[in-house]
Structure formats: structure tokens, C-alpha cells
Motif scaffolding. Structure first.
Motif, PDB file in Angstrom:
ATOM      1  N   GLN A  49      65.363  -8.186   0.433  1.00 41.14           N
ATOM      2  CA  GLN A  49      66.455  -8.906  -0.221  1.00 41.14           C
ATOM      3  C   GLN A  49      67.621  -9.110   0.751  1.00 41.14           C
ATOM      4  OE1 GLN A  49      67.794  -7.109  -3.854  1.00 41.14           O
ATOM      5  NE2 GLN A  49      69.120  -8.824  -4.371  1.00 41.14           N
ATOM      6  N   ILE A  50      67.919  -8.128   1.567  1.00 39.96           N
ATOM      7  CA  ILE A  50      68.981  -8.268   2.569  1.00 39.96           C
ATOM      8  C   ILE A  50      68.594  -9.322   3.600  1.00 39.96           C
ATOM      9  CG2 ILE A  50      70.122  -7.073   4.487  1.00 39.96           C
ATOM     10  CD1 ILE A  50      70.175  -4.571   2.702  1.00 39.96           C
ATOM     11  N   ALA A  51      67.340  -9.317   4.024  1.00 42.65           N
ATOM     12  CA  ALA A  51      66.887 -10.326   4.991  1.00 42.65           C
ATOM     13  C   ALA A  51      66.981 -11.731   4.410  1.00 42.65           C
ATOM     14  CB  ALA A  51      65.450 -10.027   5.426  1.00 42.65           C
ATOM     15  N   ARG A  52      66.629 -11.887   3.130  1.00 39.03           N
ATOM     16  CA  ARG A  52      66.759 -13.191   2.482  1.00 39.03           C
ATOM     17  C   ARG A  52      68.217 -13.634   2.415  1.00 39.03           C
ATOM     18  NH1 ARG A  52      64.678 -12.127  -2.748  1.00 39.03           N
ATOM     19  NH2 ARG A  52      63.184 -10.617  -2.060  1.00 39.03           N
ATOM     20  N   SER A  53      69.091 -12.707   2.098  1.00 37.76           N
ATOM     21  CA  SER A  53      70.516 -13.026   2.017  1.00 37.76           C
ATOM     22  C   SER A  53      71.062 -13.445   3.372  1.00 37.76           C
ATOM     23  CB  SER A  53      71.299 -11.820   1.501  1.00 37.76           C
ATOM     24  OG  SER A  53      70.869 -11.477   0.215  1.00 37.76           O
ATOM     25  N   ILE A  54      70.654 -12.761   4.417  1.00 37.57           N
ATOM     26  CA  ILE A  54      71.107 -13.107   5.761  1.00 37.57           C
ATOM     27  C   ILE A  54      70.611 -14.495   6.146  1.00 37.57           C
ATOM     28  CG2 ILE A  54      70.831 -12.512   8.211  1.00 37.57           C
ATOM     29  CD1 ILE A  54      70.992  -9.561   7.358  1.00 37.57           C
ATOM     30  N   GLU A  55      69.359 -14.795   5.829  1.00 42.21           N
ATOM     31  CA  GLU A  55      68.815 -16.122   6.126  1.00 42.21           C
ATOM     32  C   GLU A  55      69.563 -17.211   5.375  1.00 42.21           C
ATOM     33  OE1 GLU A  55      66.571 -17.640   8.177  1.00 42.21           O
ATOM     34  OE2 GLU A  55      66.657 -15.718   9.187  1.00 42.21           O
ATOM     35  N   LEU A  56      69.870 -16.975   4.118  1.00 36.00           N
ATOM     36  CA  LEU A  56      70.607 -17.976   3.342  1.00 36.00           C
ATOM     37  C   LEU A  56      72.011 -18.193   3.894  1.00 36.00           C
ATOM     38  CD1 LEU A  56      69.590 -17.082  -0.315  1.00 36.00           C
ATOM     39  CD2 LEU A  56      69.119 -19.206   0.892  1.00 36.00           C
ATOM     40  N   LEU A  57      72.692 -17.104   4.236  1.00 34.41           N
ATOM     41  CA  LEU A  57      74.074 -17.212   4.714  1.00 34.41           C
ATOM     42  C   LEU A  57      74.171 -17.854   6.094  1.00 34.41           C
ATOM     43  CD1 LEU A  57      75.408 -13.816   3.414  1.00 34.41           C
ATOM     44  CD2 LEU A  57      76.247 -16.065   2.734  1.00 34.41           C
ATOM     45  N   THR A  58      73.162 -17.682   6.918  1.00 29.52           N
ATOM     46  CA  THR A  58      73.198 -18.275   8.261  1.00 29.52           C
ATOM     47  C   THR A  58      72.422 -19.575   8.335  1.00 29.52           C
ATOM     48  OG1 THR A  58      71.287 -16.958   8.948  1.00 29.52           O
ATOM     49  CG2 THR A  58      73.474 -16.049   9.433  1.00 29.52           C
ATOM     50  N   GLY A  59      71.907 -20.021   7.219  1.00 28.45           N
ATOM     51  CA  GLY A  59      71.059 -21.203   7.211  1.00 28.45           C
ATOM     52  C   GLY A  59      71.815 -22.518   7.295  1.00 28.45           C
ATOM     53  N   VAL A  84      78.324 -28.888  11.912  1.00 27.42           N
ATOM     54  CA  VAL A  84      77.403 -27.929  11.287  1.00 27.42           C
ATOM     55  C   VAL A  84      76.913 -26.923  12.327  1.00 27.42           C
ATOM     56  CG1 VAL A  84      75.119 -27.694  10.213  1.00 27.42           C
ATOM     57  CG2 VAL A  84      76.695 -29.447   9.409  1.00 27.42           C
ATOM     58  N   GLU A  85      76.554 -27.405  13.511  1.00 23.84           N
ATOM     59  CA  GLU A  85      76.080 -26.498  14.564  1.00 23.84           C
ATOM     60  C   GLU A  85      77.170 -25.512  14.983  1.00 23.84           C
ATOM     61  OE1 GLU A  85      74.458 -28.647  17.872  1.00 23.84           O
ATOM     62  OE2 GLU A  85      73.127 -29.816  16.575  1.00 23.84           O
ATOM     63  N   ARG A  86      78.391 -25.992  15.136  1.00 25.33           N
ATOM     64  CA  ARG A  86      79.482 -25.105  15.528  1.00 25.33           C
ATOM     65  C   ARG A  86      79.768 -24.086  14.437  1.00 25.33           C
ATOM     66  NH1 ARG A  86      84.853 -27.074  18.419  1.00 25.33           N
ATOM     67  NH2 ARG A  86      83.295 -27.516  19.997  1.00 25.33           N
ATOM     68  N   LEU A  87      79.722 -24.519  13.183  1.00 24.44           N
ATOM     69  CA  LEU A  87      79.946 -23.585  12.087  1.00 24.44           C
ATOM     70  C   LEU A  87      78.862 -22.510  12.072  1.00 24.44           C
ATOM     71  CD1 LEU A  87      81.458 -24.092   8.788  1.00 24.44           C
ATOM     72  CD2 LEU A  87      79.134 -23.243   8.677  1.00 24.44           C
ATOM     73  N   MET A  88      77.601 -22.921  12.235  1.00 26.09           N
ATOM     74  CA  MET A  88      76.511 -21.942  12.245  1.00 26.09           C
ATOM     75  C   MET A  88      76.653 -20.964  13.409  1.00 26.09           C
ATOM     76  SD  MET A  88      73.331 -24.398  11.116  1.00 26.09           S
ATOM     77  CE  MET A  88      72.090 -23.201  11.514  1.00 26.09           C
ATOM     78  N   TYR A  89      77.163 -21.440  14.542  1.00 26.14           N
ATOM     79  CA  TYR A  89      77.357 -20.572  15.700  1.00 26.14           C
ATOM     80  C   TYR A  89      78.439 -19.534  15.428  1.00 26.14           C
ATOM     81  CZ  TYR A  89      78.639 -19.120  20.410  1.00 26.14           C
ATOM     82  OH  TYR A  89      78.935 -18.372  21.516  1.00 26.14           O
ATOM     83  N   ASN A  90      79.456 -19.898  14.650  1.00 22.87           N
ATOM     84  CA  ASN A  90      80.592 -19.004  14.414  1.00 22.87           C
ATOM     85  C   ASN A  90      80.433 -18.112  13.191  1.00 22.87           C
ATOM     86  OD1 ASN A  90      82.302 -19.673  16.636  1.00 22.87           O
ATOM     87  ND2 ASN A  90      82.676 -21.641  15.666  1.00 22.87           N
ATOM     88  N   VAL A  91      79.350 -18.266  12.445  1.00 23.50           N
ATOM     89  CA  VAL A  91      79.097 -17.398  11.292  1.00 23.50           C
ATOM     90  C   VAL A  91      78.309 -16.186  11.764  1.00 23.50           C
ATOM     91  CG1 VAL A  91      77.810 -17.205   9.127  1.00 23.50           C
ATOM     92  CG2 VAL A  91      79.182 -19.220   9.574  1.00 23.50           C
TER      93      VAL A  91
END
Length: 178
Positions: A78-88, A135-142
């Protein structure tokens, strides 16, 4: 032993030169850091992941309380799924759509035009390319990580503007919860 003695003799003989070189190098690095580095602010939030009713099996069976319900979940999964969603890519696109690329990163068009003008004949970016760069810059900074062995997930976002960092972090958290 002779080499070490000769080395130390030269070092102590030129100790003022060595000290001056060290201090001037340190001062130069400090000056470059102060004048050319822009500050980055980080906003953080945490999520507590807990098992809900969706993870309990056999809810429809009447057991009369004799058999305890079984949990069909792995907290690490569940934690791995949450991390994938938040960084997706999906949540990042929704954040950029909400704020707009120009509001989120005001200098993005100028920076990317300067970067690509020497390589491409067409230096201007259309709105879709600007959106994708944002979008790419935002994903890099999350940044998202599990907090040790607990069921907490830490979400952070880096930005040059502290208010924007807080707004993006709050929006990401709200979009994830939704």
C-alpha cells in the motif's frame, strides 16, 4: 619515513601560502554560492495510511462473531502504491493544469528558450511543450518516501517561492486523498 619528513618540511615551510590558498578558495566558493545560487524552499506533509473496510474480506458472511474478519492487505504494498501515485505523471499533470505552467514556473519559457535556441532552429515553445516541461520539472521536485517502518508517507515539494511550494504540496495531498 624520509619522504614523509621531506613533505612535512615543505608543507610547514610554506604554511602561509597553504593557509592563504585554502582561505581564498573557501571565500571564492562561499561568494559563488551566495550570489549565484537561488534559494529553494521545501514544503512537507505526511500521510497516515491505514487499513480500511475495503481490505477486509468476507464482509457479507454472517459469522456471529465467531470468526474474526481477515485482512487482505500488505502495508508495504500500500505504501509503494501511494508513492507511485504521488510521484506519477497523472497527479503532476493535474497540478500543472490547476495552476498553469506560467503561474507555477514563471521563467520556464525563457529558460527553455535560452537552453534550446542554440540547438534548434525553432526556439519558441508552444503551449503543449511548455506544459510538458512544467510537468517534468514538477515531478523532479516532488519527493515521496516511506517514514521508516511505520505506515507514514512523507511528501515534499521544492520550489523557489515558499507560498507556491506550500500550495502545490497541499494540492497534491488533496488530489491524492480524492
Amino acid at each position: 619515513s624520509g619522504f614523509l619528513r621531506d613533505f612535512l618540511h615543505v608543507l610547514f615551510k610554506r604554511k602561509w601560502f597553504v593557509l592563504l590558498f585554502f582561505l581564498s578558495t573557501s571565500a571564492t566558493v562561499a561568494a559563488v554560492t551566495i550570489f549565484f545560487m537561488k534559494p529553494m524552499y521545501v514544503a512537507n506533509t505526511q500521510f497516515l495510511l491505514s487499513l480500511g473496510r475495503e481490505h477486509i474480506s468476507d464482509l457479507t458472511l454472517v459469522t456471529g462473531g465467531a470468526v474474526a474478519p481477515r485482512f487482505n492487505s500488505n502495508m508495504d504494498e500500500q505504501i509503494a502504491r501511494s508513492i507511485e501515485l504521488l510521484t506519477g505523471h497523472h497527479l503532476a499533470e493535474r497540478v500543472v493544469q490547476t495552476f498553469g505552467p506560467q503561474i507555477l514556473y514563471p521563467k520556464l519559457r525563457e529558460e527553455s528558450t535560452r537552453l534550446w535556441s542554440g540547438f534548434l532552429s525553432r526556439a519558441t515553445l508552444d503551449e503543449q511543450q511548455l506544459f510538458e516541461l512544467a510537468v517534468e520539472r514538477l515531478m523532479y521536485n516532488v519527493g515521496v518516501e516511506a517514514a521508516g517502518k511505520s505506515s507514514l508517507v512523507n511528501l515534499s515539494f521544492r520550489h523557489e517561492n515558499p507560498e507556491m511550494a506550500a500550495k502545490v504540496t497541499n494540492l497534491l495531498a488533496n488530489l491524492y486523498v480524492d
